[in-house]
Design an enzyme around this catalytic site. Structure first.
Site, PDB file in Angstrom:
ATOM      1  N   HIS A 123      11.527   6.221   7.756  1.00  8.77           N
ATOM      2  CA  HIS A 123      11.109   6.660   6.413  1.00  8.77           C
ATOM      3  C   HIS A 123      11.359   8.178   6.341  1.00  8.77           C
ATOM      4  CE1 HIS A 123       8.126   7.756   3.275  1.00  8.77           C
ATOM      5  NE2 HIS A 123       8.116   6.487   2.924  1.00  8.77           N
ATOM      6  N   ASP A 200       5.227   6.498  14.010  1.00  7.12           N
ATOM      7  CA  ASP A 200       4.801   6.353  12.616  1.00  7.12           C
ATOM      8  C   ASP A 200       4.246   4.936  12.466  1.00  7.12           C
ATOM      9  OD1 ASP A 200       4.618   5.780   9.940  1.00  7.12           O
ATOM     10  OD2 ASP A 200       6.577   6.610   9.395  1.00  7.12           O
ATOM     11  N   GLN A 203       3.246   1.169   8.765  1.00  2.00           N
ATOM     12  CA  GLN A 203       3.449  -0.243   8.442  1.00  2.00           C
ATOM     13  C   GLN A 203       2.930  -1.161   9.540  1.00  2.00           C
ATOM     14  OE1 GLN A 203       4.471  -1.287   5.557  1.00  2.00           O
ATOM     15  NE2 GLN A 203       5.282   0.607   4.702  1.00  2.00           N
ATOM     16  N   LYS A 226      -2.344   1.819   2.950  1.00  2.00           N
ATOM     17  CA  LYS A 226      -1.648   0.570   3.319  1.00  2.00           C
ATOM     18  C   LYS A 226      -2.554  -0.314   4.176  1.00  2.00           C
ATOM     19  CE  LYS A 226       2.692   3.102   3.473  1.00  2.00           C
ATOM     20  NZ  LYS A 226       3.520   2.901   2.302  1.00  2.00           N
ATOM     21  N   CYS A 364      12.557   5.256   0.284  1.00  2.00           N
ATOM     22  CA  CYS A 364      12.429   6.500   1.073  1.00  2.00           C
ATOM     23  C   CYS A 364      13.132   6.351   2.413  1.00  2.00           C
ATOM     24  CB  CYS A 364      10.969   6.899   1.280  1.00  2.00           C
ATOM     25  SG  CYS A 364      10.078   7.154  -0.247  1.00  2.00           S
TER      26      CYS A 364
HETATM   27  N1  PMP Z   1       6.249   5.991   6.987  1.00  2.00           N
HETATM   28  C1  PMP Z   1       6.432   4.729   6.592  1.00  2.00           C
HETATM   29  C2  PMP Z   1       7.119   3.761   7.518  1.00  2.00           C
HETATM   30  C3  PMP Z   1       5.998   4.331   5.327  1.00  2.00           C
HETATM   31  O1  PMP Z   1       6.197   3.076   4.920  1.00  2.00           O
HETATM   32  C4  PMP Z   1       5.342   5.269   4.486  1.00  2.00           C
HETATM   33  C5  PMP Z   1       4.871   4.888   3.099  1.00  2.00           C
HETATM   34  N2  PMP Z   1       5.845   4.239   2.330  1.00  2.00           N
HETATM   35  C6  PMP Z   1       5.152   6.565   4.963  1.00  2.00           C
HETATM   36  C7  PMP Z   1       5.623   6.888   6.217  1.00  2.00           C
HETATM   37  C8  PMP Z   1       4.496   7.609   4.148  1.00  2.00           C
HETATM   38  O2  PMP Z   1       3.141   7.325   3.924  1.00  2.00           O
HETATM   39  P1  PMP Z   1       2.293   8.210   2.913  1.00  2.00           P
HETATM   40  O3  PMP Z   1       3.130   8.316   1.658  1.00  2.00           O
HETATM   41  O4  PMP Z   1       1.053   7.433   2.681  1.00  2.00           O
HETATM   42  O5  PMP Z   1       2.076   9.525   3.546  1.00  2.00           O
END
Ligand code: PMP
Length: 406
Positions: A123, A200, A203, A226, A364
């Site tokens: 991401h 990270d 998920q 999430k 993203c």
């Molecule tokens: N890493 C991953 C794998 C994600 O799916 C997301 C959220 N889509 C994020 C980071 C970022 O999370 P946040 O926007 O809540 O900071």
């Protein structure tokens, strides 16, 4: 569609609503998860009964708010099996957690020519913060490649762990492909070379048990929304000795020991990294989310999602002209796909008219889209409160959308 087929649906009030006069089918769980009543009520109760600032007041409400906020830290520490509660830093989400590591840990250590190793499936939150600090230091961010089926090529990752690499970052579960990465194996390879590994966990945390000590990583980031908790919450876990050696990223109230114009000294972790008034009610809600997940049990959640995931895989494979992205052996119930001749945004828009919420776009993950040579995909991501009936409805809705588009 029978909502009774899943006993947990009644815990999530939003699942009973209709969209465009159709029952809501919420398949956008990787984007954000819905909230159980237990979380909604915990936040509501906090504002009705306990609201005060934390760590500042000795009055009763101040003490109650502080103990609710710090109690949430204990719950999160247990949830990820942190060695001590002081290793859990509350952040606004994964993005803030990774930026904290980028600026407090990486930037002071990076030298020109150094590298930060990530993977093609990250991401942007696990790419861009590293690029920002690398640019300041004259360092670079390097990707480790993946296979067309969406699996990290572990030996290629390990081959890139050279002495210039000052930190490695990997997603535990891909938000686009659902791939579950072999974090233990990667952590072992990093550890053998003295390279810290950041995971990270955005998920992963809602779907599988996370034990940071067993994983053997050095930093773990997750986001609360999430994990069935409120938006604007998340955490950074790091080994105590790493945190102790890190300067603060944000300055202000709550994070100091003493301040004078001759110099300021900082509080110990975790408060060193929690400047200003935090999202107190949000973390109380996140604590309630963790209690809820523990009550359901991650084993139950995992089993239900694996069953739904297998059903979804078969259902999608029966759709003519559908291209599925991500067929890793170890995979969460996240499905990115394209249908011949149909733009992902058109598909998502028309599915919304059927009451079905899916995401379309680059998720993203521009480098991953570039790898597959597509600008966007549609993505259906499941949670344990989804049902087979919803999957059947979704697949039938895809057929209707197709017919509509000729
Ligand atoms: N890493 C991953 C794998 C994600 O799916 C997301 C959220 N889509 C994020 C980071 C970022 O999370 P946040 O926007 O809540 O900071």
């Amino acid at each position: 569609m029978s909502p009774d087929s899943n006993p947990y649906r009644k815990d999530f009030p939003i699942l009973a609503r209709r969209v465009h006069d159709k029952p809501l089918v919420y398949f956008d769980n990787a984007n954000t998860a819905q909230k159980p009543t237990a979380v909604i009520e915990a936040v509501d109760r906090f504002y009705r009964e306990t609201n005060a600032n934390v760590a500042r007041a000795v009055h009763s409400l101040g003490e109650a708010a502080t103990s609710a906020y710090e109690g949430a830290r204990d719950k999160l520490a247990r949830f990820i099996n942190a060695n001590t509660r002081d290793e859990v830093i509350f952040t606004g989400g994964t993005t803030q957690a990774i930026n904290t590591v980028a600026y407090s840990y990486a930037l002071p250590r990076l030298q020109p020519g150094d590298e930060i190793l990530v993977t093609t499936m990250e991401h942007h939150a696990n790419i861009v913060p590293w690029q920002l600090v690398a640019a300041r230091a004259g360092a670079k961010v390097i990707p480790a490649p993946i296979t067309p089926s969406g699996e990290l090529i572990v030996e290629e990752f390990v081959a890139r762990l050279n002495p210039r690499v000052k930190l490695a970052g990997v997603t535990h579960v891909s938000n686009v492909l659902g791939t579950i990465n072999p974090v233990r194996e990667l952590a072992k390879a990093c550890r053998a070379r003295g390279i810290p590994l950041l995971v990270d966990g955005s998920q992963a945390a809602p779907h599988l048990p996370v034990d940071v000590q067993a994983l053997g990583c050095d930093f773990y980031a997750l986001t609360g929304h999430k994990l069935f908790g409120p938006t604007g919450t998340g955490l950074l876990w790091a080994r105590r000795e790493l945190l102790a050696a890190m300067p603060p990223f944000f300055g202000g109230g709550e994070m100091i020991r003493t301040v004078s114009f001759d110099g300021t000294t900082f509080a110990d972790p975790p408060h060193r990294f929690e400047a200003g008034t935090p999202n107190i009610a949000g973390f109380v809600g996140l604590g309630a989310a963790v209690d809820y997940v523990n009550r359901v049990g991650l084993d139950t959640i995992g089993a239900m999602e694996r069953e739904l995931g297998a059903y979804m895989t078969d259902a999608l494979k029966s759709v003519p002209g559908l291209r599925l992205f991500g067929e890793a052996k170890e995979k969460a119930a996240v499905f990115s796909f394209l249908i011949d001749g149909v733009h992902a945004h058109d598909l998502a828009t028309l599915l919304d008219h059927e009451g079905v919420a899916v995401r379309s776009g680059h998720h993203c993950a521009h480098p991953l889209m570039q790898f597959y040579g597509v600008p966007a995909t549609a993505r259906a991501s499941l949670a344990f409160y989804n049902t087979r009936e919803e999957i059947d409805f979704f697949v039938a809705a895809i057929a209707r959308v197709r017919k509509l588009l000729g």
